[in-house]
Design a protein around this motif. Structure first.
Motif, PDB file in Angstrom:
ATOM      1  N   ILE A 318       1.205  -1.135  -0.078  1.00  0.00           N
ATOM      2  CA  ILE A 318       0.186  -0.420  -0.274  1.00  0.00           C
ATOM      3  C   ILE A 318       0.829   1.393  -0.090  1.00  0.00           C
ATOM      4  N   LEU A 319       1.872   0.886   0.412  1.00  0.00           N
ATOM      5  CA  LEU A 319       2.615   2.165   0.500  1.00  0.00           C
ATOM      6  C   LEU A 319       3.407   2.606  -0.550  1.00  0.00           C
ATOM      7  N   ILE A 320       4.497   1.395  -1.023  1.00  0.00           N
ATOM      8  CA  ILE A 320       4.651   1.334  -2.544  1.00  0.00           C
ATOM      9  C   ILE A 320       3.933   1.949  -3.335  1.00  0.00           C
ATOM     10  N   GLY A 321       2.459   1.935  -3.466  1.00  0.00           N
ATOM     11  CA  GLY A 321       1.625   2.025  -4.687  1.00  0.00           C
ATOM     12  C   GLY A 321       1.136   3.509  -4.197  1.00  0.00           C
ATOM     13  N   LEU A 322       1.219   4.324  -2.648  1.00  0.00           N
ATOM     14  CA  LEU A 322       0.726   5.573  -3.200  1.00  0.00           C
ATOM     15  C   LEU A 322       2.055   6.090  -3.625  1.00  0.00           C
ATOM     16  N   VAL A 323       3.288   6.277  -3.119  1.00  0.00           N
ATOM     17  CA  VAL A 323       4.117   6.700  -3.566  1.00  0.00           C
ATOM     18  C   VAL A 323       4.167   6.177  -5.171  1.00  0.00           C
ATOM     19  N   PHE A 324       3.991   5.360  -5.855  1.00  0.00           N
ATOM     20  CA  PHE A 324       3.776   5.834  -7.547  1.00  0.00           C
ATOM     21  C   PHE A 324       2.832   6.390  -7.494  1.00  0.00           C
ATOM     22  N   LEU A 325       0.824   6.697  -6.924  1.00  0.00           N
ATOM     23  CA  LEU A 325       0.369   7.462  -7.897  1.00  0.00           C
ATOM     24  C   LEU A 325      -0.030   9.069  -7.223  1.00  0.00           C
ATOM     25  N   LEU A 326       1.357   8.824  -6.199  1.00  0.00           N
ATOM     26  CA  LEU A 326       1.822  10.476  -5.782  1.00  0.00           C
ATOM     27  C   LEU A 326       0.945  11.702  -6.762  1.00  0.00           C
ATOM     28  N   PRO A 327       2.297  11.217  -7.956  1.00  0.00           N
ATOM     29  CA  PRO A 327       1.545  12.559  -9.228  1.00  0.00           C
ATOM     30  C   PRO A 327       0.056  12.547  -9.624  1.00  0.00           C
ATOM     31  N   PHE A 328      -0.402  11.375  -8.947  1.00  0.00           N
ATOM     32  CA  PHE A 328      -1.706  11.680  -9.367  1.00  0.00           C
ATOM     33  C   PHE A 328      -2.700  11.837  -8.630  1.00  0.00           C
ATOM     34  N   MET A 329      -2.470  11.708  -7.300  1.00  0.00           N
ATOM     35  CA  MET A 329      -3.566  12.307  -6.492  1.00  0.00           C
ATOM     36  C   MET A 329      -3.268  13.728  -5.712  1.00  0.00           C
ATOM     37  N   ASP A 330      -2.051  14.592  -5.777  1.00  0.00           N
ATOM     38  CA  ASP A 330      -1.313  15.570  -5.514  1.00  0.00           C
ATOM     39  C   ASP A 330      -1.681  16.219  -6.970  1.00  0.00           C
ATOM     40  N   ARG A 331      -2.151  17.108  -7.505  1.00  0.00           N
ATOM     41  CA  ARG A 331      -2.230  17.747  -9.024  1.00  0.00           C
ATOM     42  C   ARG A 331      -2.388  18.690  -9.431  1.00  0.00           C
ATOM     43  N   GLY A 332      -2.100  19.705  -7.747  1.00  0.00           N
ATOM     44  CA  GLY A 332      -3.059  20.957  -7.924  1.00  0.00           C
ATOM     45  C   GLY A 332      -0.968  21.501  -8.098  1.00  0.00           C
ATOM     46  N   LEU A 333      -0.858  22.611  -8.784  1.00  0.00           N
ATOM     47  CA  LEU A 333       0.182  23.104  -8.807  1.00  0.00           C
ATOM     48  C   LEU A 333       0.884  23.754  -8.406  1.00  0.00           C
ATOM     49  N   GLU A 334       0.782  24.058  -6.963  1.00  0.00           N
ATOM     50  CA  GLU A 334       1.157  24.449  -5.872  1.00  0.00           C
ATOM     51  C   GLU A 334       2.528  23.338  -6.106  1.00  0.00           C
ATOM     52  N   ARG A 335       3.945  23.848  -5.275  1.00  0.00           N
ATOM     53  CA  ARG A 335       4.892  22.323  -5.449  1.00  0.00           C
ATOM     54  C   ARG A 335       5.793  22.912  -4.367  1.00  0.00           C
ATOM     55  N   ARG A 336       5.630  24.420  -3.559  1.00  0.00           N
ATOM     56  CA  ARG A 336       6.253  24.710  -2.321  1.00  0.00           C
ATOM     57  C   ARG A 336       6.467  23.748  -1.084  1.00  0.00           C
ATOM     58  N   PRO A 337       6.744  23.171  -0.021  1.00  0.00           N
ATOM     59  CA  PRO A 337       6.705  22.161   0.570  1.00  0.00           C
ATOM     60  C   PRO A 337       5.120  22.171   1.485  1.00  0.00           C
ATOM     61  N   TRP A 338       5.852  23.945   2.109  1.00  0.00           N
ATOM     62  CA  TRP A 338       4.897  23.990   3.227  1.00  0.00           C
ATOM     63  C   TRP A 338       3.223  24.354   2.924  1.00  0.00           C
ATOM     64  N   ARG A 339       3.098  23.846   1.287  1.00  0.00           N
ATOM     65  CA  ARG A 339       1.585  24.608   1.076  1.00  0.00           C
ATOM     66  C   ARG A 339       1.427  23.279   0.376  1.00  0.00           C
ATOM     67  N   ARG A 340       1.563  21.752   1.051  1.00  0.00           N
ATOM     68  CA  ARG A 340       1.511  20.911   0.783  1.00  0.00           C
ATOM     69  C   ARG A 340       1.617  19.738   2.005  1.00  0.00           C
ATOM     70  N   PRO A 341       0.720  19.666   2.810  1.00  0.00           N
ATOM     71  CA  PRO A 341       1.305  19.095   4.161  1.00  0.00           C
ATOM     72  C   PRO A 341       1.168  17.631   4.630  1.00  0.00           C
ATOM     73  N   ILE A 342       0.088  17.136   3.388  1.00  0.00           N
ATOM     74  CA  ILE A 342      -0.687  16.156   3.571  1.00  0.00           C
ATOM     75  C   ILE A 342       0.672  15.320   2.985  1.00  0.00           C
ATOM     76  N   PRO A 343       0.837  14.978   1.263  1.00  0.00           N
ATOM     77  CA  PRO A 343       2.273  14.132   0.481  1.00  0.00           C
ATOM     78  C   PRO A 343       3.432  14.250   1.718  1.00  0.00           C
ATOM     79  N   VAL A 344       3.767  15.667   2.068  1.00  0.00           N
ATOM     80  CA  VAL A 344       5.305  15.866   3.144  1.00  0.00           C
ATOM     81  C   VAL A 344       5.274  15.883   4.011  1.00  0.00           C
TER      82      VAL A 344
END
Length: 896
Positions: A318-344
């Motif tokens: 499950i963890l490896i699958g979530l890592v591979f699917l990260l670009p499909f789940m986090d599709r916003g244009l925001e890239r700054r890490p402090w603005r993306r608390p859930i994936p980071v």
């Protein structure tokens, strides 16, 4: 005019320039180079971008050093370890190359983690870079596979154990796990096929896939372009760009040089050690993986039984699958890490958890004094081996093989087949026995045709122990059988004489099987029947408990069995064993009449004379009662029962009993006839032997079991040297489970006297003096050691007065009884008898009854800590027990 000539001479290309132009016209190299170096980097060159280039250069370094090592490496269980030892001890800069390769694998994983974190924090997977991210994740898994397969190739104890743990974890995959494990191992056990498959994976398949993955990754990177800093728009970049060359190239090369310099210094000043060669029979070794697999090792300790599948595969998948699917789940244009608390935050939590698991594993090891001491000893052995002189491999010559036989090309070919199929992994070097039985003298049990059939189609119990069918062509099978025949013994097909311990009397007597007159000594009919019985005895694996030729092992000795049971009664016992015998592991024998007759004939040939069928023996006009059946001890087999009564010598006093009760367990002593002092000393030594549970390894009366036989040990070591060995065993004896004996001088003398008696000559019974017929003084009863169990303690009892009843057995003390009762409940509650047999007497899993309780408790504690390889159901069961339950279970098993 001069200016024109000067300009013409300056524009004329050099030889190097003309060569480059020639190559460029045919390959387009100039365009490729410019396209690579002129790659625009949004926001300019930065140190954060160095990890990708560093990974590429470290991988190239691994390829170069790996090829150098492959020039000397031999992927065979016989030569793998010695070839690595040759590299590190004899080859110029061999230790440096191997260390650089080993440290390079670690550096690759560290830089890979840094590259992953940089990409995650910068959000570089956004903006049509999904495939680029997936390609990178796949490469990360391949790098982990490279590290796993490479660690096994050294074939030292650490690598071998890690390979066993890893392949057994793979075997837990739902539905297809066992097939994957068999495919990776090439069979049921780690051996030659396992090593060759790991070698091919490490050297050919995985590197080839990595090269392809790198090409795809670079292509996708150039297609998507550099992502730039975290403030850059992932779709429409707006920051000013700077070409990759020269600044970013300079920064990357500087970092690569620093990394390679650090690795070179580590390889030179702190070389990677090589431990002793793998020993599959070494159960004391505590395996520990490399640091990057240590968190997973600790994680699996928290999952028991069926839930291991969840911990080992479901959650990691499950963890490896979530890592591979990260670009499909986090599709916003925001890239700054402090603005993306859930994936980071999610990734950081997982990383902190992995760090905590690794530290917890180290902390547990340091807190457990037993484990810490064993790990320290292993480190010391590894250090000692690494700095010892190189010893080239030399093939051992099988014992008992003559020079002419060892030079036989067919036997040599069979030895190669034996080694290449990993047979030594179970049966030991040259078939001498290890976790599987010894194959020495195997030809004395099975004729070549029957042995061939067994190798092609093993029996169910052999398959359960790990034996796999051998698919060889006729020539190879003939060579293998020839090699096994060369290990010793005479072919069963030509066996014509019973064992030397057969009845010595040449007088005719009743046939032990059918009641017909027995063949005279040397009769071919009687010999042939006994030889057929020996083959039946061996084919039914009776020697597994009762020892070679019935001399005793983990089960009782069968010599002189016919002095206790007439042929008809012995036949009935073999067909329908008593409950006590079944509890000890005895199974009913379903044989036809002829086979049963032959087996009983063979047992009769082991010694003794069949008891008379009459109910009484007349002695000087009086009648002495003779029991029709000597009732065995509470747990003992029939061989331990008292023998038939012997009338006193002529002229003996009437108040002397007709028969002195023999010691239940003591062996014949070397003391002179009538010497009660010598007999008492030996009996006391027997008590010490039993109370220290020596028979758990060395068999009943020292006849050999899982440990070596001690008969005739005094011919190998004088008393003083034997005493020194018992007080301070050698390293190889300790490795096999031998512990130092801390005994008083008197107890040690008694024990050595008993061991000396095992190879001696039987003495006259102590009940009657052979000279005058008068009774010699009976020895006083020797009290058992405080630790001995009543059933195991030897005693030389004063015979009861005529007509008195036999003394009742000593009662077990309350503490021992309680421990046994609780241990029995624990043993049955966890269904241990489904594998280990009734009361641990042996089944599909090895016999564990009658072994040293401290040893058993220690082994269970190692299972509980997850330190035993391979991981199994035992690990999950042991983890459900606390220390007191483990001690109770061990005490119960020790008492069986």
């Amino acid at each position: 005019m001069p200016d024109a000539n000067l300009e013409k001479s300056q524009s004329k290309p050099t030889l190097l320039g003309r060569l480059w132009r020639w190559i460029d016209q045919r390959t387009g190299a100039d365009q490729i180079l410019r396209s690579s170096l002129d790659e625009p980097v949004p926001g300019g060159a930065r140190f954060a971008y160095v990890f990708g280039s560093a990974l590429l250069f470290i991988f190239l370094s691994q390829i170069v050093t790996g090829l150098c090592l492959a020039l000397y490496y031999v992927p065979s269980p016989l030569n793998a370890h010695s070839s690595v030892a040759y590299i590190v001890k004899e080859v110029a800069a061999g230790s440096f190359l191997r260390s650089l390769h080993s440290y390079g694998s670690t550096a690759m994983l560290v830089v890979l983690l840094l590259h992953f974190l940089q990409t995650l924090l910068y959000g570089s997977y956004k903006g049509k870079r999904e495939l680029l991210w997936i390609a990178g994740g796949t490469l990360a898994l391949l790098v982990m596979a490279m590290a796993f397969t490479g660690y096994f190739l050294s074939w030292d104890q650490s690598g071998y154990s890690a390979g066993g743990v890893g392949t057994n974890i793979i075997g837990e995959v739902p539905f297809i796990g066992n097939r994957l494990r068999l495919l990776l191992q090439g069979g049921a056990v780690l051996g030659a096929l396992t090593l060759s498959r790991f070698y091919v994976l490490h050297v050919l398949i995985i590197p080839g896939v990595i090269f392809s993955g790198i090409a795809i990754h670079l292509f996708l990177f150039r297609k998507a372009g550099a992502a730039g800093p975290a403030t850059e728009d992932p779709v429409k970049p707006h920051l000013p760009t700077e070409t990759f060359y020269p600044r970013q190239v300079l920064i990357d090369m500087t970092f690569v040089l620093v990394v390679m310099g650090v690795l070179g210094m580590l390889a030179h000043f702190v070389p990677v050690l090589l431990g002793p060669e793998a020993d599959p029979a070494n159960t004391r070794f505590i395996p520990r993986p490399e640091w990057y697999f240590l968190p997973m090792f600790q994680w699996l300790k928290y999952w028991k039984g069926w839930s291991t599948v969840i911990g080992a595969f479901v959650i990691p998948a499950i963890l490896i699958g979530l890592v591979f699917l990260l670009p499909f789940m986090d599709r916003g244009l925001e890239r700054r890490p402090w603005r993306r608390p859930i994936p980071v935050g999610g990734v950081l939590i997982v990383l902190v958890g992995l760090l905590w698991l690794g530290m917890a594993s180290r902390l547990e090891d340091s807190r457990d004094t037993t484990v810490a001491a064993q790990l320290a000893e292993q480190d010391q052995q590894e250090h000692a081996y690494f700095y010892s002189a190189f010893k080239p491999y030399s093939a051992p010559s099988p014992s008992g093989v003559s020079a002419s036989t060892s030079e036989d090309p067919t036997v040599a070919q069979g030895k190669g087949i034996f080694d290449s199929h990993g047979c030594s992994g179970c049966h030991g070097e040259s078939g001498g026995g290890a976790i599987g039985p010894s194959l020495k003298h195997i030809i004395g049990q099975y004729p070549p045709a029957q042995l061939t059939a067994l190798l092609q189609a093993p029996r169910a119990n052999m398959k359960a122990a790990g034996m796999v069918p051998l698919t060889l062509d006729p020539g190879q099978m003939t060579a293998l059988v020839s090699y096994l025949s060369s290990l010793g013994g005479t072919s069963a097909a030509s066996a014509a004489a019973p064992p030397a311990s057969g009845p010595s009397s040449p007088e005719a007597g009743p046939d032990v099987a059918a009641g017909t007159p027995k063949a005279k000594a040397g009769s071919s009919s009687g010999n042939a029947t006994a030889a057929a019985g020996k083959a039946i005895f061996d084919s039914n694996r009776c020697s597994g408990c009762h020892g070679q030729s019935g001399g005793g092992g983990v089960g009782p000795s069968l010599t002189h069995i016919t002095t206790q049971y007439p042929p008809a009664q012995l036949t009935a016992l073999l067909k329908a064993p008593r409950a006590k015998m079944k509890a000890a592991g005895m199974v009913p024998l379903t044989l036809n009449a002829d086979d049963m007759k032959a087996l009983v004939s063979y047992l009769a040939s082991l010694g003794g004379t069949a008891p008379p069928s009459a109910e009484a023996v007349t002695v000087r006009g009086s009648s002495l009662p003779v029991p029709s059946e000597a009732e065995p001890d509470g747990k003992a087999e029939p061989s331990k029962a008292a023998s038939a009564a012997v009338p006193p010598a002529s002229g003996s006093s009437s108040n002397v009993p007709a028969q002195a009760e023999p010691d239940a367990t003591a062996e014949p002593s070397k003391a002179k006839a009538g010497s009660s002092v010598g007999n008492a000393t030996i009996a006391e030594g027997k008590t010490i032997f039993d109370s220290n549970r020596c028979s758990g390894c060395h068999g009943q009366s020292g006849g050999g079991g899982v440990g070596p036989s001690l008969t005739h040990i005094i011919t190998q070591y004088p008393s003083a040297q034997l005493t020194a060995l018992l007080k301070a065993p050698r390293a190889n004896m300790k490795a096999a489970g031998m512990v130092p004996l801390t005994l008083s001088a008197a107890d040690m003398t008694a024990l050595v006297s008993y061991l000396a008696s095992l190879g001696g000559t039987a003495v006259a019974p102590v009940a009657a003096s052979p000279a005058s017929g008068s009774p010699s003084p009976a020895p006083a009863k020797v009290e058992p050691d405080a630790k001995a169990e009543p059933s195991k303690a030897a005693s030389v009892a004063v015979p009861p007065a005529s007509g008195s009843s036999s003394p009742a057995p000593a009662e077990r003390d309350a503490t021992t009884g309680s421990s046994k009762l609780n241990g029995e409940a624990i043993f049955k509650a966890h269904k241990c008898d489904s594998c280990h047999g009734t009361n641990g007497a042996g089944g599909t899993a090895p016999r564990i009854a009658g072994q040293n309780s401290s040893y058993l408790a220690n082994q269970l504690m190692r299972f509980r800590a997850g330190d035993r390889a391979p991981a199994s159901e035992m690990t999950s069961i042991a983890k459900q027990l606390d220390r007191e339950q483990i001690r109770a279970a061990a005490a119960f098993l020790a008492s069986q």
